[in-house]
Design a protein around this motif. Structure first.
Motif, PDB file in Angstrom:
ATOM      1  N   ILE A 280     -39.765   2.502  20.735  1.00 27.52           N
ATOM      2  CA  ILE A 280     -40.063   3.082  22.037  1.00 27.52           C
ATOM      3  C   ILE A 280     -40.606   4.485  21.832  1.00 27.52           C
ATOM      4  CG2 ILE A 280     -39.145   3.720  24.294  1.00 27.52           C
ATOM      5  CD1 ILE A 280     -36.929   1.681  23.848  1.00 27.52           C
ATOM      6  N   GLY A 281     -41.842   4.700  22.282  1.00 25.49           N
ATOM      7  CA  GLY A 281     -42.431   6.026  22.208  1.00 25.49           C
ATOM      8  C   GLY A 281     -42.051   6.804  23.447  1.00 25.49           C
ATOM      9  N   GLU A 282     -42.906   6.791  24.445  1.00 26.58           N
ATOM     10  CA  GLU A 282     -42.571   7.407  25.728  1.00 26.58           C
ATOM     11  C   GLU A 282     -41.604   6.508  26.498  1.00 26.58           C
ATOM     12  OE1 GLU A 282     -46.021   9.752  27.686  1.00 26.58           O
ATOM     13  OE2 GLU A 282     -46.939   7.969  26.813  1.00 26.58           O
ATOM     14  N   GLY A 283     -40.833   7.118  27.389  1.00 23.73           N
ATOM     15  CA  GLY A 283     -39.964   6.346  28.268  1.00 23.73           C
ATOM     16  C   GLY A 283     -38.622   5.982  27.686  1.00 23.73           C
ATOM     17  N   LYS A 284     -38.187   6.687  26.630  1.00 25.41           N
ATOM     18  CA  LYS A 284     -36.860   6.399  26.086  1.00 25.41           C
ATOM     19  C   LYS A 284     -35.805   6.653  27.156  1.00 25.41           C
ATOM     20  CE  LYS A 284     -37.721   7.223  21.184  1.00 25.41           C
ATOM     21  NZ  LYS A 284     -37.357   8.022  19.984  1.00 25.41           N
ATOM     22  N   GLY A 285     -34.821   5.786  27.224  1.00 32.09           N
ATOM     23  CA  GLY A 285     -33.799   5.879  28.254  1.00 32.09           C
ATOM     24  C   GLY A 285     -34.104   5.024  29.464  1.00 32.09           C
ATOM     25  N   TYR A 286     -35.351   4.552  29.569  1.00 33.16           N
ATOM     26  CA  TYR A 286     -35.727   3.704  30.692  1.00 33.16           C
ATOM     27  C   TYR A 286     -35.984   2.264  30.255  1.00 33.16           C
ATOM     28  CZ  TYR A 286     -36.146   8.030  33.267  1.00 33.16           C
ATOM     29  OH  TYR A 286     -35.861   9.237  33.864  1.00 33.16           O
TER      30      TYR A 286
ATOM     31  N   PHE B 250     -32.380   5.943  38.053  1.00 36.94           N
ATOM     32  CA  PHE B 250     -32.846   6.369  39.372  1.00 36.94           C
ATOM     33  C   PHE B 250     -33.662   7.648  39.229  1.00 36.94           C
ATOM     34  CE2 PHE B 250     -29.331   3.631  39.901  1.00 36.94           C
ATOM     35  CZ  PHE B 250     -29.612   2.893  41.029  1.00 36.94           C
ATOM     36  N   GLN B 251     -34.961   7.500  39.191  1.00 31.49           N
ATOM     37  CA  GLN B 251     -35.838   8.647  39.073  1.00 31.49           C
ATOM     38  C   GLN B 251     -36.734   8.725  40.303  1.00 31.49           C
ATOM     39  OE1 GLN B 251     -36.038   5.950  37.213  1.00 31.49           O
ATOM     40  NE2 GLN B 251     -38.127   5.202  37.108  1.00 31.49           N
ATOM     41  N   MET B 252     -37.139   9.932  40.638  1.00 30.46           N
ATOM     42  CA  MET B 252     -37.948  10.129  41.837  1.00 30.46           C
ATOM     43  C   MET B 252     -39.352   9.560  41.668  1.00 30.46           C
ATOM     44  SD  MET B 252     -36.026  11.869  44.030  1.00 30.46           S
ATOM     45  CE  MET B 252     -37.049  12.911  45.060  1.00 30.46           C
ATOM     46  N   GLU B 253     -39.903   9.657  40.465  1.00 23.79           N
ATOM     47  CA  GLU B 253     -41.267   9.214  40.219  1.00 23.79           C
ATOM     48  C   GLU B 253     -41.280   8.161  39.115  1.00 23.79           C
ATOM     49  OE1 GLU B 253     -43.653  10.215  42.088  1.00 23.79           O
ATOM     50  OE2 GLU B 253     -42.639  11.872  43.108  1.00 23.79           O
ATOM     51  N   GLU B 254     -42.378   7.408  39.030  1.00 29.82           N
ATOM     52  CA  GLU B 254     -42.542   6.467  37.931  1.00 29.82           C
ATOM     53  C   GLU B 254     -42.663   7.230  36.614  1.00 29.82           C
ATOM     54  OE1 GLU B 254     -45.996   4.362  39.173  1.00 29.82           O
ATOM     55  OE2 GLU B 254     -44.843   2.806  40.206  1.00 29.82           O
ATOM     56  N   VAL B 255     -42.217   6.601  35.526  1.00 27.72           N
ATOM     57  CA  VAL B 255     -42.199   7.233  34.207  1.00 27.72           C
ATOM     58  C   VAL B 255     -43.110   6.448  33.267  1.00 27.72           C
ATOM     59  CG1 VAL B 255     -40.745   7.795  32.221  1.00 27.72           C
ATOM     60  CG2 VAL B 255     -39.862   8.103  34.537  1.00 27.72           C
ATOM     61  N   ASP B 256     -43.913   7.154  32.480  1.00 24.87           N
ATOM     62  CA  ASP B 256     -44.758   6.488  31.491  1.00 24.87           C
ATOM     63  C   ASP B 256     -43.892   5.940  30.359  1.00 24.87           C
ATOM     64  OD1 ASP B 256     -47.091   7.094  32.865  1.00 24.87           O
ATOM     65  OD2 ASP B 256     -47.370   8.993  31.816  1.00 24.87           O
ATOM     66  N   TYR B 257     -44.289   4.795  29.822  1.00 26.64           N
ATOM     67  CA  TYR B 257     -43.557   4.226  28.692  1.00 26.64           C
ATOM     68  C   TYR B 257     -44.544   3.649  27.688  1.00 26.64           C
ATOM     69  CZ  TYR B 257     -44.610  -0.634  29.738  1.00 26.64           C
ATOM     70  OH  TYR B 257     -45.274  -1.824  29.911  1.00 26.64           O
ATOM     71  N   GLU B 258     -44.068   3.475  26.468  1.00 23.37           N
ATOM     72  CA  GLU B 258     -44.814   2.767  25.429  1.00 23.37           C
ATOM     73  C   GLU B 258     -43.807   2.027  24.568  1.00 23.37           C
ATOM     74  OE1 GLU B 258     -48.492   4.244  23.216  1.00 23.37           O
ATOM     75  OE2 GLU B 258     -46.915   4.441  21.694  1.00 23.37           O
ATOM     76  N   LEU B 259     -43.946   0.723  24.500  1.00 25.66           N
ATOM     77  CA  LEU B 259     -43.003  -0.129  23.780  1.00 25.66           C
ATOM     78  C   LEU B 259     -43.750  -0.932  22.722  1.00 25.66           C
ATOM     79  CD1 LEU B 259     -40.263  -1.582  23.357  1.00 25.66           C
ATOM     80  CD2 LEU B 259     -40.918  -3.129  25.221  1.00 25.66           C
ATOM     81  N   GLY B 260     -43.402  -0.705  21.463  1.00 25.87           N
ATOM     82  CA  GLY B 260     -43.986  -1.470  20.368  1.00 25.87           C
ATOM     83  C   GLY B 260     -43.066  -2.606  19.953  1.00 25.87           C
TER      84      GLY B 260
END
Length: 367
Positions: free
Chosen positions: A91-97, A129-139
């Motif tokens: 997981i690059g971006e979006g860890k925890g989600y 529960f976040q106010m905005e969408e979060v970017d993610y990257e999953l390999g």
């Protein structure tokens, strides 16, 4: 969303299928094909819905996703994946989600009056529960454990890789529907000038609490009765009021009211239904609760919005055991595929082999 038609899923079997029908048992290569699709599963209908491609795709929070897998020998056993392949995630971006664990699972599928099971990669997004969408990257990486007859279609140097990217979120700021009489917005920034707030969760619950509060509110109310309770008490008429969010605990105690119609008691008279807390899979007693038989609602004094079960039948408190799934048939063969009457080997229709070049083109690009 398009429903996954299982007969088409069977037609996605790849190279080696035709060889399996002719070669002696144990001699034919067994190919693993990873479908370039991401799906969700409807537990009640036992059907898959297509959500998007295995690549650029936006995901919903608190959701489990599936990527179809096919073994060319027709096996639908999880062990045939885990024994011969190693599955890792990065997981690059979006860890925890996004959950870091990716597993191979078998799910029951119904189609055209028949049922069986199929293999999938499974991964989940977290209930954040976040106010905005979060970017993610999953390999996702699949390693062939050892040089044997099991191999991944499209692998390079015995390694198959794909990357999913996009956003993960609830699709709405409220993470579920509710209204508030403070400012009629789903996400509440508490106004410290107000001495009292009244939060109305549709027609299922109302929470009246004094101010001020020191955090923004982001809540969801779910009304689905947990499967474990339905399994244990099939005759009970139950209602669920389950709160979730980033701020279930308030600085001050308030009054939570939950509508609940009266039931017929053992003596034939109208009386209050049964109310239980439901935390970590356990039914328990609710403290500080009374019942208004005029308004027909429970009144709970609390500073925490918890999880509640209302029932017309008395339930036993304590741990509720999770339901046991019915074993699946390992010998089920998809529609359109017949066993060889002489050898018992699975014989795949010749038309399926014609799909192989197209399937190879659909394989996701490497990272």
């Amino acid at each position: 969303m398009k429903k996954w038609i299982f007969s088409l899923f069977a037609a996605a079997v790849l190279a080696g299928a035709a060889v399996t029908a002719q070669a002696a048992p144990g001699d034919a290569p067994v190919w693993l094909w990873v479908s370039p699709a991401v799906m969700t599963y409807d537990e009640e209908a036992e059907a898959m819905s297509l959500e998007g491609p295995l690549g650029q795709i936006d995901l919903a929070a608190n959701t489990t996703y599936y990527v179809p897998l096919t073994l060319s020998d027709g096996s639908v056993k999880e062990a045939d994946i885990t024994d011969h392949f190693k599955i890792l995630s990065d997981i690059g971006e979006g860890k925890g989600y996004i959950s870091s664990e990716i597993t191979a699972v078998a799910k029951r599928i119904k189609s055209g009056g028949r049922q069986g099971k199929a293999l999938f990669l499974q991964f989940s997004t977290d209930d954040r529960f976040q106010m905005e969408e979060v970017d993610y990257e999953l390999g996702i990486t699949i390693y062939e454990k050892k040089p044997d007859r099991y191999a991944v279609m499209g692998a390079e140097d015995r390694i198959w890789e794909a990357t999913l990217s996009g956003t993960v979120g609830y699709g709405t700021d409220s993470a579920g529907f509710y209204t508030t009489l403070v400012d009629e917005r789903p996400v509440v920034t508490f106004d410290e000038d107000l001495k009292e707030y009244e939060l109305s969760f549709d027609d299922k619950a109302v929470f009246l609490v004094g101010g001020p509060q020191n955090r923004d509110l982001f809540l969801r109310l779910d009304d689905g009765v947990p499967a474990a309770l339905e399994e244990k008490y099939p005759e009970a008429d139950m209602t669920a009021v389950l709160f979730a969010g980033n701020n279930k605990t308030f600085r001050k105690s308030g009054i939570l009211t939950i509508p609940a119609e009266m039931i017929e008691g053992k003596d034939g008279r109208r009386t209050a239904p049964y109310l239980y807390s439901y935390e970590d899979g356990k039914l328990g007693e609710v403290k500080g609760v009374s019942y208004d038989d005029v308004a027909e609602e429970f009144v709970i004094k609390t500073n925490i919005l918890g999880n509640y079960i209302i029932s017309d039948t008395e339930l036993a408190t304590g741990v509720v055991q999770q339901p046991v799934q019915t074993p699946l048939d390992d010998d089920w063969i998809p529609e359109g595929v017949e066993p060889n009457p002489n050898t018992g080997d699975v014989v795949w229709p010749a038309g399926l082999v014609a799909l192989l070049p197209c399937a190879a083109v659909l394989l996701p690009h490497k990272k």
